[in-house]
Scaffold this motif. Sequence first.
Motif, PDB file in Angstrom:
ATOM      1  N   PHE A 328       0.806  -1.220   0.000  1.00 42.81           N
ATOM      2  CA  PHE A 328       0.000   0.000   0.000  1.00 42.81           C
ATOM      3  C   PHE A 328       0.836   1.266   0.000  1.00 42.81           C
ATOM      4  O   PHE A 328       0.637   2.175   0.809  1.00 42.81           O
ATOM      5  CB  PHE A 328      -0.981  -0.002   1.187  1.00 42.81           C
ATOM      6  N   GLY A 329       1.789   1.303  -0.942  1.00 40.29           N
ATOM      7  CA  GLY A 329       2.514   2.538  -1.159  1.00 40.29           C
ATOM      8  C   GLY A 329       1.587   3.643  -1.628  1.00 40.29           C
ATOM      9  O   GLY A 329       1.872   4.830  -1.442  1.00 40.29           O
ATOM     10  N   SER A 330       0.486   3.259  -2.251  1.00 40.02           N
ATOM     11  CA  SER A 330      -0.558   4.217  -2.617  1.00 40.02           C
ATOM     12  C   SER A 330      -1.905   3.653  -2.193  1.00 40.02           C
ATOM     13  O   SER A 330      -2.088   2.438  -2.145  1.00 40.02           O
ATOM     14  CB  SER A 330      -0.554   4.481  -4.135  1.00 40.02           C
ATOM     15  N   VAL A 331      -2.829   4.528  -1.871  1.00 45.02           N
ATOM     16  CA  VAL A 331      -4.152   4.134  -1.402  1.00 45.02           C
ATOM     17  C   VAL A 331      -5.199   4.777  -2.301  1.00 45.02           C
ATOM     18  O   VAL A 331      -5.196   5.998  -2.500  1.00 45.02           O
ATOM     19  CB  VAL A 331      -4.371   4.571   0.064  1.00 45.02           C
ATOM     20  N   SER A 332      -6.088   3.950  -2.847  1.00 48.27           N
ATOM     21  CA  SER A 332      -7.151   4.463  -3.714  1.00 48.27           C
ATOM     22  C   SER A 332      -8.156   5.264  -2.900  1.00 48.27           C
ATOM     23  O   SER A 332      -8.471   4.917  -1.756  1.00 48.27           O
ATOM     24  CB  SER A 332      -7.869   3.305  -4.422  1.00 48.27           C
ATOM     25  N   ARG A 333      -8.670   6.323  -3.510  1.00 45.19           N
ATOM     26  CA  ARG A 333      -9.704   7.142  -2.847  1.00 45.19           C
ATOM     27  C   ARG A 333     -11.106   6.665  -3.217  1.00 45.19           C
ATOM     28  O   ARG A 333     -12.056   6.928  -2.500  1.00 45.19           O
ATOM     29  CB  ARG A 333      -9.569   8.605  -3.242  1.00 45.19           C
ATOM     30  N   VAL A 334     -11.207   5.981  -4.350  1.00 46.27           N
ATOM     31  CA  VAL A 334     -12.502   5.525  -4.857  1.00 46.27           C
ATOM     32  C   VAL A 334     -12.415   4.036  -5.163  1.00 46.27           C
ATOM     33  O   VAL A 334     -11.407   3.569  -5.703  1.00 46.27           O
ATOM     34  CB  VAL A 334     -12.909   6.302  -6.136  1.00 46.27           C
ATOM     35  N   ARG A 335     -13.452   3.299  -4.814  1.00 45.72           N
ATOM     36  CA  ARG A 335     -13.472   1.862  -5.089  1.00 45.72           C
ATOM     37  C   ARG A 335     -14.284   1.592  -6.347  1.00 45.72           C
ATOM     38  O   ARG A 335     -15.436   1.994  -6.458  1.00 45.72           O
ATOM     39  CB  ARG A 335     -14.085   1.084  -3.926  1.00 45.72           C
ATOM     40  N   HIS A 336     -13.648   0.899  -7.290  1.00 42.95           N
ATOM     41  CA  HIS A 336     -14.345   0.422  -8.476  1.00 42.95           C
ATOM     42  C   HIS A 336     -14.384  -1.104  -8.446  1.00 42.95           C
ATOM     43  O   HIS A 336     -13.455  -1.746  -7.956  1.00 42.95           O
ATOM     44  CB  HIS A 336     -13.663   0.904  -9.762  1.00 42.95           C
ATOM     45  N   GLU A 337     -15.452  -1.663  -8.977  1.00 44.67           N
ATOM     46  CA  GLU A 337     -15.590  -3.114  -9.067  1.00 44.67           C
ATOM     47  C   GLU A 337     -16.083  -3.491 -10.455  1.00 44.67           C
ATOM     48  O   GLU A 337     -16.925  -2.809 -11.044  1.00 44.67           O
ATOM     49  CB  GLU A 337     -16.584  -3.647  -8.020  1.00 44.67           C
ATOM     50  N   VAL A 338     -15.525  -4.576 -10.978  1.00 43.48           N
ATOM     51  CA  VAL A 338     -15.985  -5.130 -12.251  1.00 43.48           C
ATOM     52  C   VAL A 338     -17.092  -6.128 -11.955  1.00 43.48           C
ATOM     53  O   VAL A 338     -16.874  -7.117 -11.247  1.00 43.48           O
ATOM     54  CB  VAL A 338     -14.834  -5.819 -13.006  1.00 43.48           C
ATOM     55  N   VAL A 339     -18.268  -5.869 -12.479  1.00 39.60           N
ATOM     56  CA  VAL A 339     -19.424  -6.751 -12.301  1.00 39.60           C
ATOM     57  C   VAL A 339     -19.638  -7.521 -13.592  1.00 39.60           C
ATOM     58  O   VAL A 339     -19.793  -6.930 -14.668  1.00 39.60           O
ATOM     59  CB  VAL A 339     -20.690  -5.942 -11.936  1.00 39.60           C
ATOM     60  N   VAL A 340     -19.617  -8.843 -13.503  1.00 37.86           N
ATOM     61  CA  VAL A 340     -19.739  -9.718 -14.668  1.00 37.86           C
ATOM     62  C   VAL A 340     -21.156 -10.271 -14.726  1.00 37.86           C
ATOM     63  O   VAL A 340     -21.679 -10.767 -13.722  1.00 37.86           O
ATOM     64  CB  VAL A 340     -18.709 -10.864 -14.606  1.00 37.86           C
ATOM     65  N   GLU A 341     -21.777 -10.192 -15.913  1.00 37.67           N
ATOM     66  CA  GLU A 341     -23.165 -10.623 -16.088  1.00 37.67           C
ATOM     67  C   GLU A 341     -23.310 -11.473 -17.338  1.00 37.67           C
ATOM     68  O   GLU A 341     -22.504 -11.369 -18.264  1.00 37.67           O
ATOM     69  CB  GLU A 341     -24.093  -9.403 -16.198  1.00 37.67           C
ATOM     70  N   GLY A 342     -24.344 -12.286 -17.369  1.00 35.85           N
ATOM     71  CA  GLY A 342     -24.627 -13.096 -18.540  1.00 35.85           C
ATOM     72  C   GLY A 342     -26.100 -13.046 -18.893  1.00 35.85           C
ATOM     73  O   GLY A 342     -26.952 -12.729 -18.056  1.00 35.85           O
ATOM     74  N   THR A 343     -26.415 -13.343 -20.163  1.00 33.77           N
ATOM     75  CA  THR A 343     -27.799 -13.406 -20.622  1.00 33.77           C
ATOM     76  C   THR A 343     -27.962 -14.585 -21.572  1.00 33.77           C
ATOM     77  O   THR A 343     -27.006 -14.961 -22.264  1.00 33.77           O
ATOM     78  CB  THR A 343     -28.225 -12.103 -21.324  1.00 33.77           C
TER      79      THR A 343
END
Length: 473
Positions: A328-343
């Motif tokens: 953790f030399g750097s710390v993110s300010r915002v959390r992003h997540e990849v959401v995987v979906e299927g149809t």
Amino acid sequence: MEWFVAPEYWLSRLVFQRALAVVYLVAFLGAALQFRALIGERGMLPVPRFVARMPFRRAPSVFQLHYSDRFFAAWCWTGCAVSVALIAGLDSHLPLWGAMSLWLVPWLLYLSVVNVGQTWYAFGWESLLLEVGFLAVFLGNDEVAPPVVVLLLLRWVLFRVEFGAGLIKLRGDPCWRKLTCLDHHHETQPMPGPLSWFFHHLPRPLHRVEVAANHFTQLVVPVLLFTPQPIATAAASLMILTQLWLILSGNFSWLNWLTIVLALSAVAFPGGERDLPRAPLWYEVVVLTVATLLLALSYHPVRNLFSRGQVMNRSFDPLHLVNTYGAFGSVSRVRHEVVVEGTTDERPRADSEWREYEFRGKPGDPRHWPRQFAPYHLRLDWMMWFAALSPGYADAWFGGLVERLLENDRDTLRLLRHCPFPDGTPPRHVRARLYRYRYTTWRELRETGACWQRTYVREFLPPTRLDSGIQRR
């Protein structure tokens, strides 16, 4: 040589060895249960493809000579069996050379796994386990008192783990110097735990105290490891308390647990002394020779430690004997997540029903509360966090993941918490979308029962099907 041994650390050695064997067991168990989808013959990053282009000298491994999924599984389950034997204390019932040989086995087994694990095994705690596991070979058993040299080398590893992490923070993100990193860290860390939400909502002044205490523990306390007792025990005990705090606040595989194991080797337990035979000459020669080699190999890690361009978690030799660490030399300010979906729709439309895949550890459903998995390591979940930071982290394997989801691949689905297509009919299309996640407030938690609130950001991967040219890279 009377100075060679420290009989007062007999109990410390015993506790250290049994605890290390537990970490080995967790590592081998994770490898055995996850490898097929990740690095198996039909995995996202297959071992046969890797060893075809990687010289043996750069990644020594038995799998350079032969690979099959069945052989890899047997290799990992053998590691589990040896770990259980060490937990049970089999090494104490063997002659000294036999105990050393037994401790060498899990190190050789896991080295072969790590050196073909590629991206999935590129974490600092893999090298840390190998470095510590190699030193454990030379700690001896009940036929000899613990060698002082090896005990000091274990403290040297612990010093580099903590001091390196402290320096990388001071040189890195300004929030560490401003004492504000924990305003964000508990929310944006790779894999939150069940208490992370509560840690995030602690008063901000307390977060400042946490950061200041972290700096003290990582930059001042490690020096005290090399002082006489009981100061060294006090320093190690403070490190253990800090690591327990980190264990409560998140899921960091076995990094914190292994750091505790290291610290236990520096603790002088009351009544820990035992009258043991004198060390044989051949043992003293072997230990001193190995110690000289390791000190020579420490040149590059030490140079990196005090370099302005300090890097984290790097091995300087293919055997992972002496490494550099940091986090953790750097710390993110915002959390992003990849959401995987299927149809199941043949042609995706605006009103198509997209069903979400749920991962075991990474945030997905905002109402699903995080769970405690550490010291077990969910490798796919961790890499999904990196993918959300930058698509470049996923270039090598994300296409393979999508292809296997489109096939309803059994081994891949076993890595997930929930597959939205349980009837065996695979989706026709899979897509991935990027969301911003934030912890809910106390009020939002009471009203909705959700610990996360998420907002759509952009498309990560457009709707894709098997005949659209996905290539495993």
